[in-house]
Design a protein around this motif. Structure first.
Motif, PDB file in Angstrom:
ATOM      1  N   TYR A 176       0.829  -1.209   0.000  1.00  0.00           N
ATOM      2  CA  TYR A 176       0.000   0.000   0.000  1.00  0.00           C
ATOM      3  C   TYR A 176       0.862   1.257   0.000  1.00  0.00           C
ATOM      4  CZ  TYR A 176      -3.566   3.378   1.366  1.00  0.00           C
ATOM      5  OH  TYR A 176      -4.397   4.461   1.414  1.00  0.00           O
ATOM      6  N   ALA A 177       1.887   1.286   0.831  1.00  0.00           N
ATOM      7  CA  ALA A 177       2.772   2.453   0.884  1.00  0.00           C
ATOM      8  C   ALA A 177       3.498   2.644  -0.444  1.00  0.00           C
ATOM      9  CB  ALA A 177       3.780   2.301   2.029  1.00  0.00           C
ATOM     10  N   TYR A 178       3.956   1.551  -1.035  1.00  0.00           N
ATOM     11  CA  TYR A 178       4.661   1.635  -2.319  1.00  0.00           C
ATOM     12  C   TYR A 178       3.722   2.117  -3.419  1.00  0.00           C
ATOM     13  CZ  TYR A 178       7.805   0.490  -6.139  1.00  0.00           C
ATOM     14  OH  TYR A 178       8.617   0.575  -7.241  1.00  0.00           O
ATOM     15  N   ALA A 179       2.492   1.606  -3.420  1.00  0.00           N
ATOM     16  CA  ALA A 179       1.524   2.000  -4.449  1.00  0.00           C
ATOM     17  C   ALA A 179       1.214   3.498  -4.361  1.00  0.00           C
ATOM     18  CB  ALA A 179       0.247   1.174  -4.319  1.00  0.00           C
ATOM     19  N   ARG A 180       1.072   4.016  -3.150  1.00  0.00           N
ATOM     20  CA  ARG A 180       0.786   5.445  -2.981  1.00  0.00           C
ATOM     21  C   ARG A 180       1.962   6.292  -3.454  1.00  0.00           C
ATOM     22  NH1 ARG A 180      -2.276   9.802  -3.468  1.00  0.00           N
ATOM     23  NH2 ARG A 180      -1.811  11.375  -1.894  1.00  0.00           N
ATOM     24  N   ALA A 181       3.182   5.919  -3.076  1.00  0.00           N
ATOM     25  CA  ALA A 181       4.367   6.664  -3.516  1.00  0.00           C
ATOM     26  C   ALA A 181       4.490   6.618  -5.037  1.00  0.00           C
ATOM     27  CB  ALA A 181       5.620   6.109  -2.849  1.00  0.00           C
ATOM     28  N   VAL A 218      13.048   8.097 -12.271  1.00  0.00           N
ATOM     29  CA  VAL A 218      12.231   7.954 -11.066  1.00  0.00           C
ATOM     30  C   VAL A 218      12.838   6.813 -10.267  1.00  0.00           C
ATOM     31  CG1 VAL A 218       9.957   7.426 -10.114  1.00  0.00           C
ATOM     32  CG2 VAL A 218      10.142   8.727 -12.247  1.00  0.00           C
ATOM     33  N   GLU A 219      13.142   7.074  -9.007  1.00  0.00           N
ATOM     34  CA  GLU A 219      13.721   6.044  -8.131  1.00  0.00           C
ATOM     35  C   GLU A 219      12.861   5.951  -6.879  1.00  0.00           C
ATOM     36  OE1 GLU A 219      17.695   5.647  -5.427  1.00  0.00           O
ATOM     37  OE2 GLU A 219      17.955   6.387  -7.474  1.00  0.00           O
ATOM     38  N   LEU A 220      12.410   4.758  -6.557  1.00  0.00           N
ATOM     39  CA  LEU A 220      11.604   4.520  -5.354  1.00  0.00           C
ATOM     40  C   LEU A 220      12.363   3.602  -4.416  1.00  0.00           C
ATOM     41  CD1 LEU A 220       8.177   4.005  -7.084  1.00  0.00           C
ATOM     42  CD2 LEU A 220       8.655   5.725  -5.356  1.00  0.00           C
ATOM     43  N   GLU A 221      12.409   3.977  -3.140  1.00  0.00           N
ATOM     44  CA  GLU A 221      13.115   3.168  -2.147  1.00  0.00           C
ATOM     45  C   GLU A 221      12.198   2.873  -0.959  1.00  0.00           C
ATOM     46  OE1 GLU A 221      17.062   3.292   0.703  1.00  0.00           O
ATOM     47  OE2 GLU A 221      16.831   4.792  -0.862  1.00  0.00           O
ATOM     48  N   PRO A 222      11.704   1.626  -0.872  1.00  0.00           N
ATOM     49  CA  PRO A 222      10.859   1.254   0.273  1.00  0.00           C
ATOM     50  C   PRO A 222      11.722   0.815   1.455  1.00  0.00           C
ATOM     51  CG  PRO A 222      10.892  -0.513  -1.333  1.00  0.00           C
ATOM     52  CD  PRO A 222      11.749   0.591  -1.891  1.00  0.00           C
ATOM     53  N   VAL A 255       8.206   4.907   2.057  1.00  0.00           N
ATOM     54  CA  VAL A 255       8.730   4.821   0.698  1.00  0.00           C
ATOM     55  C   VAL A 255       9.125   6.228   0.273  1.00  0.00           C
ATOM     56  CG1 VAL A 255       8.279   4.169  -1.696  1.00  0.00           C
ATOM     57  CG2 VAL A 255       7.230   2.861   0.163  1.00  0.00           C
ATOM     58  N   THR A 256      10.362   6.361  -0.170  1.00  0.00           N
ATOM     59  CA  THR A 256      10.874   7.641  -0.660  1.00  0.00           C
ATOM     60  C   THR A 256      11.110   7.522  -2.156  1.00  0.00           C
ATOM     61  OG1 THR A 256      11.963   8.001   1.457  1.00  0.00           O
ATOM     62  CG2 THR A 256      12.664   9.381  -0.372  1.00  0.00           C
ATOM     63  N   GLY A 257      10.625   8.489  -2.889  1.00  0.00           N
ATOM     64  CA  GLY A 257      10.830   8.514  -4.336  1.00  0.00           C
ATOM     65  C   GLY A 257      11.530   9.787  -4.748  1.00  0.00           C
ATOM     66  N   GLU A 258      12.393   9.681  -5.744  1.00  0.00           N
ATOM     67  CA  GLU A 258      13.047  10.868  -6.306  1.00  0.00           C
ATOM     68  C   GLU A 258      12.788  10.894  -7.800  1.00  0.00           C
ATOM     69  OE1 GLU A 258      17.140  11.583  -5.443  1.00  0.00           O
ATOM     70  OE2 GLU A 258      16.682  12.183  -3.389  1.00  0.00           O
ATOM     71  N   ILE A 259      12.247  12.007  -8.251  1.00  0.00           N
ATOM     72  CA  ILE A 259      11.992  12.212  -9.671  1.00  0.00           C
ATOM     73  C   ILE A 259      12.954  13.288 -10.145  1.00  0.00           C
ATOM     74  CG2 ILE A 259      10.279  12.885 -11.418  1.00  0.00           C
ATOM     75  CD1 ILE A 259       8.780  12.197  -8.207  1.00  0.00           C
ATOM     76  N   GLU A 260      13.702  12.987 -11.155  1.00  0.00           N
ATOM     77  CA  GLU A 260      14.589  13.980 -11.780  1.00  0.00           C
ATOM     78  C   GLU A 260      13.879  14.532 -13.007  1.00  0.00           C
ATOM     79  OE1 GLU A 260      17.627  15.097 -10.811  1.00  0.00           O
ATOM     80  OE2 GLU A 260      17.634  13.778  -9.055  1.00  0.00           O
ATOM     81  N   ILE A 261      13.728  15.843 -13.047  1.00  0.00           N
ATOM     82  CA  ILE A 261      13.118  16.501 -14.187  1.00  0.00           C
ATOM     83  C   ILE A 261      14.215  17.267 -14.907  1.00  0.00           C
ATOM     84  CG2 ILE A 261      11.426  18.215 -14.942  1.00  0.00           C
ATOM     85  CD1 ILE A 261       9.903  17.451 -12.302  1.00  0.00           C
ATOM     86  N   GLU A 262      14.438  16.913 -16.153  1.00  0.00           N
ATOM     87  CA  GLU A 262      15.507  17.528 -16.929  1.00  0.00           C
ATOM     88  C   GLU A 262      14.939  18.654 -17.772  1.00  0.00           C
ATOM     89  OE1 GLU A 262      18.923  16.058 -20.005  1.00  0.00           O
ATOM     90  OE2 GLU A 262      18.417  14.805 -18.294  1.00  0.00           O
ATOM     91  N   CYS A 263      15.610  19.792 -17.765  1.00  0.00           N
ATOM     92  CA  CYS A 263      15.155  20.989 -18.480  1.00  0.00           C
ATOM     93  C   CYS A 263      16.244  21.457 -19.445  1.00  0.00           C
ATOM     94  CB  CYS A 263      14.822  22.116 -17.515  1.00  0.00           C
ATOM     95  SG  CYS A 263      13.569  21.710 -16.300  1.00  0.00           S
ATOM     96  N   LEU A 264      15.811  21.995 -20.581  1.00  0.00           N
ATOM     97  CA  LEU A 264      16.711  22.568 -21.575  1.00  0.00           C
ATOM     98  C   LEU A 264      16.175  23.951 -21.934  1.00  0.00           C
ATOM     99  CD1 LEU A 264      19.001  22.372 -23.748  1.00  0.00           C
ATOM    100  CD2 LEU A 264      17.243  21.450 -25.265  1.00  0.00           C
TER     101      LEU A 264
END
Length: 155
Positions: free
Chosen positions: A94-99, A128-132, A143-152
């Motif tokens: 459940y925690a992973y699904a929400r993250a 996108v990296e998720l760490e439960p 669960v911690t997730g990191e999303i990298e958004i690349e901009c030009l």
């Protein structure tokens, strides 16, 4: 000659405004709450937190325009958006699904407007990296997730 400013501060504000407007609390757990913050959250944190964090900007010459004015530099940068989800008890799925759902929503917000309101030439989620994990106090799952958004952009 006017030298353009770099755009990461504007992009961070755009992401904050957009995610604040679009993300919603967990309908399956109305007590969890949701906070979107511009950097690290303060006290009184809910169980779902989305924070717009660090930027890493790389600048390189694009074309010599006069004496280095507008259009001379290409800026390529990443903005890190962190998702932090906690659920009490022992239901890691459940925690992973929400993250994962929050990470998907962040990616969808960027994909819906790749120019980020006209601030950049193009932006896209690049990773996108998720760490439960089991909460250190053994009070639940995190669960911690990191999303990298690349901009030009060209400035």
């Amino acid at each position: 000659m006017t030298i353009p400013t770099m755009t990461p501060p504007l992009v961070r504000q755009y992401l904050y405004n957009t995610l604040t407007a679009q993300l919603t609390a967990d309908s399956n757990d109305p007590t969890s709450g949701l906070m979107v913050c511009y950097d690290q959250p303060g006290p009184g944190q809910p169980n779902d937190i989305v924070s717009i964090g660090k930027t890493h900007n790389r600048l390189e010459p694009h074309a010599l325009v006069g004496g280095g004015g507008a259009g001379w530099l290409t800026e390529r940068y990443t903005v890190t958006v962190t998702v932090d989800v906690f659920r009490g008890g022992d239901d890691p799925q459940y925690a992973y699904a929400r993250a994962s759902a929050l990470c998907d929503a962040v990616c969808a917000a960027v994909r819906a407007d790749p120019s980020l309101g006209g601030l950049v030439l193009v932006a896209h989620p690049s990773s996108v990296e998720l760490e439960p994990e089991l909460d250190p106090g053994h009070m639940g799952r995190r669960v911690t997730g990191e999303i990298e958004i690349e901009c030009l952009n060209r400035i």
